[in-house]
Design an enzyme around this catalytic site. Structure first.
Site, mmCIF file in Angstrom:
data_model
loop_
_atom_site.group_PDB
_atom_site.id
_atom_site.type_symbol
_atom_site.label_atom_id
_atom_site.label_comp_id
_atom_site.label_asym_id
_atom_site.label_seq_id
_atom_site.Cartn_x
_atom_site.Cartn_y
_atom_site.Cartn_z
ATOM 1 C CG ASP A 76 -2.125 1.047 1.180
ATOM 2 O OD1 ASP A 76 -2.939 0.375 1.113
ATOM 3 O OD2 ASP A 76 -2.132 2.243 1.619
ATOM 4 C CB ALA A 108 -0.206 -0.810 -6.979
ATOM 5 C CG ASP A 133 -10.218 -3.976 -2.671
ATOM 6 O OD1 ASP A 133 -10.745 -3.520 -3.341
ATOM 7 O OD2 ASP A 133 -10.151 -3.301 -1.402
ATOM 8 C CB CYS A 190 -15.395 0.580 -5.410
ATOM 9 S SG CYS A 190 -13.190 1.617 -5.463
#
Length: 425
Positions: free
Chosen positions: A277, A309, A329, A369
């Site tokens: 992260d 990332a 994610d 998302c």
């Protein structure tokens, strides 16, 4: 040819009336089951006498250009989403708070079956999906955190109703807090809410519990209502966490791990886990969550890596790093429609690198998302990445958010989370 129930004859002139007069396009959208009207589709706004004038945030009737009543909506003068329908009939203002309370109670009842010994936390209210546009409520064990995301909700009566229904309707609750979304507050021109808890079951508000531990799928997590993203943690991935643990094996990598949700679930079934992260603060919480679960994980270590990332995956894939399981994610790449193209390029890059690093027989759990990226577009871009990587990929599971984030078919925005579980040959 598709047909519409709405007449196609020229629109009559607008007759001044109290409330909002909306365009034909907006009327058709409402008649089809949606509840939003955008600012560009509000043709006129009249005060109580029907004269066009500035109207304060709150409940207003909504009409089409011919005067037909379409319902009653929350009016937000500065928002791009100017109207959020709360009733498809005329709703007297005195009936609004009782209706709000009824809908809160119904939403709470729908979640009762989703909680058990292993999971004591969930989303209690999911805005439009619970007929409560602009209201989000999350429960983390004994703490409930709510957000009011529309100017028409920014009233003492609404806050009082939310707090009272939570304190009387949710067993074991110890604290109720409001945590605003800074971006939405700016867009809606909302005043800053009072700092600190609004209700406590354990004594003075200044001593109320604002941080605690909660459980998802038998694992324990730290929650701090004054830190982290959204209301403090992500509950919508609950079922996908379980799928990752079910299909995960061997050496696992969790990309954009945040506070370790996927990584810790992977640690229940994988030989080793690395969580990546960009946020050092998030990784510190992830390490604390690991400490909470050491006994349950049987001594499995999780390595936390801080880094971007895209840069890290590029370097690792170029250097021949390999994994048996990878979870992607990332945060929402497309917060607006205009950002969708860039989002697709981001998803393509991350998935391409993941395919390059997965061993034969590996598992990829890949998520989006971004509401503005459809399931079909997301699946297509993942397929394109697999093709570029020369990998044959089998779809194992296709899922979305957990059941406490229900989907309303006529409101596509309620279906925002996409998750693909893939077997890579």
């Amino acid at each position: 040819m598709p047909t519409s129930s709405y007449p196609r004859h020229p629109a009559p002139p607008i007759t001044p009336r109290f409330g909002a007069t909306v365009s034909r396009r907006a009327a058709e959208r409402l008649l089809a089951g949606h509840v939003w009207v955008y600012q560009s589709d509000v043709l006129a706004m009249g005060g109580p006498g029907g004269k066009e004038e500035a109207v304060a945030p709150g409940l207003v009737p909504v009409h089409d250009q011919g005067g037909r009543m379409l319902g009653t909506a929350l009016w937000s003068p500065t928002s791009q989403i100017s109207l959020r329908l709360v009733s498809r009939e005329h709703l007297d203002p005195t009936a609004w708070i009782p209706l709000l309370r009824q809908r809160l109670q119904a939403a709470f009842e729908r979640r009762e079956a989703l909680l058990d010994e292993g999971t004591d936390s969930c989303r209690l209210v999911f805005s439009e999906a619970d007929e409560l546009p602009g209201i989000i409520i999350d429960k983390y064990a004994g703490i409930a955190v709510f957000q009011l995301l529309a100017a028409g909700l920014d009233t003492a009566a609404v806050r009082e109703a939310v707090v009272e229904e939570l304190s009387t309707g949710i067993a074991g609750l110890r604290t109720v807090l409001e945590r605003p979304d800074p971006r939405i507050r700016e867009l809606e021109s909302l005043a800053a809410p009072a700092l600190g808890p609004l209700w406590s079951a354990t004594g003075p508000l200044e001593d109320a519990e604002t941080a605690n531990e909660f459980r998802l799928n038998g694992l324990r997590f730290h929650h701090d209502s004054n830190a982290g993203q959204k209301t403090g943690a992500f509950l919508d991935q609950r079922l996908n966490y379980r799928l990752a643990a079910q299909y995960g094996h061997g050496e696992a990598l969790d990309v954009c791990t945040y506070q370790g949700g996927f990584a810790l679930h992977l640690a229940t079934t994988c030989r080793s886990v690395t969580g990546l992260d960009t946020s050092e603060a998030a990784l510190e919480v992830a390490e604390r969550n690991l400490e909470l679960n050491r006994e349950a994980l049987g001594g499995i270590e999780v390595d936390w890596v801080k880094g971007d990332a895209f840069a890290v995956l590029r370097d690792w894939s170029d250097n021949g790093s390999e994994y048996d399981t990878i979870v992607l994610d990332p945060p929402a790449f497309a917060k607006t429609k205009r950002a969708a193209d860039n989002a697709m390029r981001g998803y393509k890059e991350l998935n391409l690198r993941a395919f390059q690093m997965l061993r034969p027989g590996g598992t990829l759990v890949t998520c989006s998302c971004s509401h503005h990226v459809s399931l079909q577009d997301f699946q297509d871009v993942v397929a394109a990445a697999a093709g570029d990587a020369g990998r044959r990929v089998r779809l194992v599971e296709r899922t979305g958010a957990a059941l406490d984030h229900p989907v309303i078919l006529t409101i596509p925005e309620t279906e925002y989370l996409k998750c693909l579980v893939l077997e890579v040959e």
